[in-house]
Design a protein around this motif. Structure first.
Motif, short mmCIF file in Angstrom:
data_model
loop_
_atom_site.label_atom_id
_atom_site.label_comp_id
_atom_site.label_asym_id
_atom_site.label_seq_id
_atom_site.Cartn_x
_atom_site.Cartn_y
_atom_site.Cartn_z
N ASN A 70 34.47 -51.00 -41.10
CA ASN A 70 34.58 -52.40 -40.66
C ASN A 70 33.95 -52.67 -39.29
O ASN A 70 34.25 -53.70 -38.67
CB ASN A 70 36.03 -52.87 -40.66
CG ASN A 70 36.65 -52.84 -42.05
OD1 ASN A 70 35.98 -53.16 -43.04
ND2 ASN A 70 37.91 -52.43 -42.14
N SER A 71 33.11 -51.79 -38.83
CA SER A 71 32.39 -52.06 -37.58
C SER A 71 30.98 -52.56 -37.92
O SER A 71 30.39 -52.16 -38.93
CB SER A 71 32.31 -50.82 -36.69
OG SER A 71 31.52 -49.81 -37.28
N TYR A 72 30.45 -53.43 -37.07
CA TYR A 72 29.15 -54.03 -37.33
C TYR A 72 28.60 -54.63 -36.04
O TYR A 72 29.32 -54.86 -35.07
CB TYR A 72 29.25 -55.12 -38.41
CG TYR A 72 30.27 -56.19 -38.10
CD1 TYR A 72 29.93 -57.33 -37.36
CD2 TYR A 72 31.60 -56.06 -38.53
CE1 TYR A 72 30.86 -58.30 -37.06
CE2 TYR A 72 32.54 -57.03 -38.23
CZ TYR A 72 32.17 -58.15 -37.50
OH TYR A 72 33.12 -59.11 -37.19
N MET A 73 27.29 -54.92 -36.05
CA MET A 73 26.65 -55.49 -34.88
C MET A 73 26.86 -57.00 -34.82
O MET A 73 26.85 -57.68 -35.85
CB MET A 73 25.15 -55.19 -34.87
CG MET A 73 24.41 -55.73 -33.65
SD MET A 73 22.63 -55.36 -33.64
CE MET A 73 22.66 -53.63 -33.17
N THR A 74 27.01 -57.52 -33.60
CA THR A 74 27.12 -58.96 -33.39
C THR A 74 26.60 -59.30 -31.99
O THR A 74 26.24 -58.41 -31.21
CB THR A 74 28.58 -59.43 -33.56
OG1 THR A 74 28.62 -60.86 -33.58
CG2 THR A 74 29.45 -58.93 -32.40
N THR A 75 26.57 -60.57 -31.66
CA THR A 75 26.10 -61.03 -30.35
C THR A 75 27.25 -61.02 -29.36
O THR A 75 28.35 -61.50 -29.67
CB THR A 75 25.52 -62.45 -30.46
OG1 THR A 75 24.52 -62.48 -31.47
CG2 THR A 75 24.91 -62.89 -29.14
N GLU A 76 27.02 -60.47 -28.18
CA GLU A 76 28.02 -60.48 -27.11
C GLU A 76 27.94 -61.82 -26.39
O GLU A 76 26.91 -62.15 -25.80
CB GLU A 76 27.75 -59.33 -26.14
CG GLU A 76 28.66 -59.32 -24.92
CD GLU A 76 30.12 -59.17 -25.27
OE1 GLU A 76 30.80 -60.23 -25.39
OE2 GLU A 76 30.58 -58.02 -25.43
N ILE B 291 15.38 -65.99 -27.82
CA ILE B 291 16.77 -65.75 -27.45
C ILE B 291 16.87 -64.35 -26.88
O ILE B 291 16.33 -63.40 -27.45
CB ILE B 291 17.73 -65.90 -28.65
CG1 ILE B 291 17.69 -67.34 -29.18
CG2 ILE B 291 19.15 -65.52 -28.26
CD1 ILE B 291 18.57 -67.56 -30.40
N ARG B 292 17.53 -64.22 -25.74
CA ARG B 292 17.77 -62.90 -25.18
C ARG B 292 19.21 -62.83 -24.67
O ARG B 292 19.79 -63.82 -24.25
CB ARG B 292 16.78 -62.54 -24.08
CG ARG B 292 16.84 -63.38 -22.83
CD ARG B 292 15.87 -62.85 -21.77
NE ARG B 292 14.49 -63.07 -22.12
CZ ARG B 292 13.58 -62.10 -22.24
NH1 ARG B 292 13.92 -60.84 -22.05
NH2 ARG B 292 12.33 -62.39 -22.54
N GLY B 293 19.75 -61.63 -24.72
CA GLY B 293 21.13 -61.44 -24.27
C GLY B 293 21.59 -60.04 -24.60
O GLY B 293 20.79 -59.09 -24.60
N LEU B 294 22.87 -59.90 -24.93
CA LEU B 294 23.46 -58.60 -25.21
C LEU B 294 24.01 -58.55 -26.63
O LEU B 294 24.51 -59.55 -27.15
CB LEU B 294 24.59 -58.30 -24.21
CG LEU B 294 24.21 -58.29 -22.73
CD1 LEU B 294 25.45 -58.05 -21.89
CD2 LEU B 294 23.15 -57.23 -22.44
N TRP B 295 23.91 -57.38 -27.25
CA TRP B 295 24.55 -57.14 -28.53
C TRP B 295 25.68 -56.14 -28.35
O TRP B 295 25.73 -55.41 -27.36
CB TRP B 295 23.54 -56.59 -29.56
CG TRP B 295 22.93 -55.26 -29.18
CD1 TRP B 295 21.79 -55.06 -28.46
CD2 TRP B 295 23.44 -53.96 -29.50
NE1 TRP B 295 21.55 -53.72 -28.30
CE2 TRP B 295 22.54 -53.02 -28.93
CE3 TRP B 295 24.55 -53.49 -30.20
CZ2 TRP B 295 22.72 -51.64 -29.06
CZ3 TRP B 295 24.73 -52.12 -30.33
CH2 TRP B 295 23.82 -51.21 -29.76
N LYS B 296 26.60 -56.12 -29.29
CA LYS B 296 27.70 -55.15 -29.26
C LYS B 296 28.08 -54.80 -30.69
O LYS B 296 27.72 -55.48 -31.64
CB LYS B 296 28.91 -55.73 -28.54
CG LYS B 296 29.58 -56.89 -29.26
CD LYS B 296 30.81 -57.38 -28.52
CE LYS B 296 31.46 -58.56 -29.26
NZ LYS B 296 32.68 -59.03 -28.55
N MET B 297 28.79 -53.70 -30.82
CA MET B 297 29.33 -53.29 -32.10
C MET B 297 30.82 -53.63 -32.15
O MET B 297 31.59 -53.15 -31.32
CB MET B 297 29.14 -51.80 -32.33
CG MET B 297 27.75 -51.40 -32.77
SD MET B 297 27.41 -51.97 -34.45
CE MET B 297 25.77 -51.27 -34.70
#
Length: 345
Positions: A242-248, A269-275
């Motif tokens: 149930n873990s996945y990438m998304t936008t921080e 678009i620029r920024g950070l991603w997280k799991m």
């Protein structure tokens, strides 16, 4: 900030001596990505105008997980700016002279002393007008050097890129994309392709996906971020269930900038991603463009995972790849530099 190191100076001296022995040849610009030398009178460098330059060029790169300067600055006085230093890749020359200039301004030149070199010259009648000019033109000055670095990487990609990724992207999406040569690992599903160098350190990845253009609100940050999150959740799982990438969205969120690529609108678009459900994250940058011929949106994105490294130059490498994207109808266009300096020459 740093001064010119003894090692750096000796390295340049060796290069120059070799050039002199072989006759009048054009040297290749030296230095690492992001290196820049400022040539300026010491009194002005230590005054308000010099401080404005240092603050500007040392400002933080947006969208990174930790502070990193836009450029790595070195400094020298004009009388010490000899052949050893004239072949650095990025140079800013600053002149303050009331007898020569009536107002502040800037211009640029290329390859004056070395191949692959960009030089920005600032001039003003006095320090006060120069300081004000720098403040009012901060974005143009920064863009000049950042775009110069991106252009160098784009030129490299034009010669050396992942042929496998290029073929797969053309096959799946009927578009062209030149990803770094190291991106040899991949995953592809319907309307989604993921390439990676799969490195243990300094990992860089690129994804490309498409969806029908049916909504006039598509090119808004809200729509594109929501689409990004839904696509990544479905295609980039984490190491745990149930873990996945998304936008921080914390820590300043993301930035949305309308830009022009190959003469057409592009949403950056620029920024950070997280799991979600995992302890991973890093910077990303994406381009969303409209494929008019097929009435679909093509999104190409680069993201980085390098917790042990500085990320500025890594993210710039994958960002440069985004500019190589060619949509249907653009394949026959010449591979001109897409990032032209927006300054008077």
């Amino acid at each position: 900030m740093k001064t010119i190191s003894l090692f750096f100076s000796m390295m340049l001296l060796v290069i120059c001596m070799g050039a002199c022995e072989g006759g009048p040849v054009v040297s290749k610009a030296t230095g690492s990505p992001g290196d820049l030398i400022v040539v300026m009178d010491k009194s002005a460098w230590e005054g308000p105008a010099g401080i404005a330059i240092k603050d500007l060029l040392s400002s933080d790169v947006p969208g990174l997980t930790q502070p990193e300067p836009v450029m790595d600055i070195s400094y020298t006085e004009p009388q010490n700016f000899d052949r050893m230093l004239q072949i650095v890749r990025n140079i800013m020359i600053v002149e303050i002279n009331p007898s020569m200039y009536t107002k502040a301004g800037m211009n640029y030149s290329q390859d004056r002393w070395a191949k692959g070199q960009m030089i920005l010259k600032l001039q003003a009648p006095d320090a006060a007008s120069l300081e004000l000019y720098i403040t009012n033109n901060a974005k143009s000055i920064l863009d000049f050097f950042v775009k110069s670095e991106l252009n160098r990487t784009i030129e490299t990609l034009d010669k050396t890129y992942s042929s496998y990724t290029y073929k797969k992207v053309k096959e799946i999406f009927d578009v062209e994309l030149k990803a770094p040569e190291s991106m040899k690992f991949y995953k592809d599903t319907t309307n989604f392709f993921w390439a990676s160098n799969n490195a243990a350190e300094g990992r860089r990845d690129m994804i490309i996906y498409s969806f029908p253009y049916t909504d006039n609100n598509t090119f808004t940050p809200e729509y594109l971020i929501a689409k990004r999150d839904s696509v990544l959740k479905a295609n980039i799982p984490g190491s745990f269930e149930n873990s996945y990438m998304t936008t921080e969205t914390r820590f300043g969120g993301v930035s949305f900038t309308p830009i022009t690529v190959k003469g057409k609108y592009c949403a950056e678009i620029r920024g950070l991603w997280k799991m979600v459900g995992d302890m991973m994250g890093g910077p990303f940058v994406s381009h969303a463009r409209l494929d008019e011929a097929n009435q679909r949106v093509i999104v190409v994105e680069g993201f980085v995972y390098a917790p042990e490294k500085d990320k500025r130059n890594i993210i710039r490498q994958v960002e440069a790849s985004l500019y190589t994207l060619k949509l249907p109808g653009e394949f026959d266009q010449p591979d001109e530099e897409p990032l032209q300096a927006e300054l008077s020459n």
